[in-house]
Scaffold this motif. Structure first.
Motif: not given
Ligand code: IPE
Ligand code: IPE
Ligand code: MG
Ligand code: MG
Ligand code: MG
Length: 324
Positions: A196-204, A292-296, A298-306
């Motif tokens: 999902r992150f990739g789809e959104n940065i891809g559109i941007a 880009y905001a949508l991409a971020m 999606a990435l925020d939801e990824l539960l791994i260390p920042n």
């Protein structure tokens, strides 16, 4: 974690050492020419970055990542025929330097070579990697067909355009990340969030490509400026201009856009002047920022260390500011 630079160096080295020293030359020379010209090599970088987020062993993703880059380069050989684009990466496109038949056949070969490299994915994830890759490859073709269909359609909606670029461009960025994540051992949910992150940065990314097609310098961009205007591409710039302007000016834009009695230079200059009047650059940037905001998110939801996300975030930021 590796730095983006380290990963890019691995990719550069990997591409440099691809062994296509086979006959006939007329088939393999264009392949080496294209891959050797470089480009940003963004998709294999995304693949390795994603793998690195989940695993210490990124070597296992290198050959599949090269396979994805070979696939991407295949799409460019055929895309330049479809778009009549004479320049790619600052040099003549393959169909210009050789001819259309060569570009078709070398491209076909690259598709098969891409599979050869993807086949070197770890055995336990091979099926899943191929499932994602095949779906992606089919969607890219669907997007390319919409792109061409829209050249001849009068009323294209912005939502249709956004779906078209999701298919032709964004899914490959998303798929590269997902494949890297799968190879790195990510679970399905995490792999999907990266997708999902990739789809959104891809559109941007494609919005920026449309912008650069009009407002950039061929020396920096490496592609002929105004190509989308000449090919009647219903890009975001064109559709947004029609949406925000008054009916009279919209009609003027439409007429100018299709006026083949004008010289190429004149048509590009006149359409660009209308885009400038309407501040289309700003509108495109606003839309890009929203993706880009949508991409971020999606990435925020990824539960791994920042700290495991930092290289990817930095890479996405650099794409936003790119000039080529
Ligand atoms: C070009 O992709 C095709 C698009 C999806 C816009 P890139 O801009 O990644 O091209 P290279 O590989 O860096 O030349
Ligand atoms: C390309 O879109 C998408 C694919 C190659 C699949 P464009 O036609 O805008 O890409 P460029 O501008 O030629 O690189
Ligand atoms: Mg093109
Ligand atoms: Mg195209
Ligand atoms: Mg383009």
């Amino acid at each position: 974690m590796r730095t983006l630079r380290e990963l890019q160096e691995k990719i550069r080295f990997g591409i440099h050492h691809l062994d296509f020293s086979r006959a006939p030359d007329a088939l393999y020379e264009p392949i080496l020419y294209t891959l050797g010209l470089g480009g940003k090599r963004l998709r294999p970088a995304l693949c390795l970055l994603a793998c690195d987020m989940f695993s210490a062993d990124i070597e296992q993703a290198l050959e599949p990542a090269l396979g994805i880059e070979i696939f991407h380069n295949f799409t460019l050989l055929h895309d330049d025929i479809m778009d009549k684009a004479p320049i790619r990466r600052g040099k003549p496109s393959v169909y210009k330097k050789w001819n259309t038949n060569v570009a078709i056949l070398s491209g076909d070969t690259m598709m098969a070579l891409a599979y050869e490299y993807l086949m070197k994915s770890p055995k336990d994830v091979l099926f899943e990697v191929f499932r994602v890759f095949n779906q992606t490859a089919i969607e890219v073709c669907e997007g390319q067909q919409y792109d061409m269909d829209f050249e001849n359609e009068e009323e294209v909606k912005l939502t249709e355009y956004l779906e078209m670029i999701r298919l032709k461009t964004a899914v490959l960025l998303a798929g590269s990340l997902k494949i890297g994540a799968i190879i790195g051992g990510a679970n399905q949910q995490d792999a999907d969030k990266l997708y999902r992150f990739g789809e959104n940065i891809g559109i941007a990314f494609q919005l920026k490509d449309d912008l650069l097609d009009v407002f950039s310098d061929v020396k920096k961009f490496g592609k002929a400026t105004g190509g989308d205007i000449l090919e009647h591409k219903k890009t975001f710039l064109y559709l947004k201009a029609k949406e925000i302007t008054n009916p009279e000016q919209a009609l003027h834009l439409e007429k100018t856009f299709h006026d083949v009695s004008l010289s190429d230079e004149d048509r590009i200059a006149r359409v660009t002047a209308i885009y400038n009047d309407l501040n289309i650059r700003k509108h495109t940037e606003v839309e890009m920022d929203a993706y880009y905001a949508l991409a971020m998110e999606a990435l925020d939801e990824l539960l791994i260390p920042n700290n495991r996300k930092q290289e990817l975030i930095g890479f996405a930021r650099s794409l936003k500011a790119r000039e080529y």
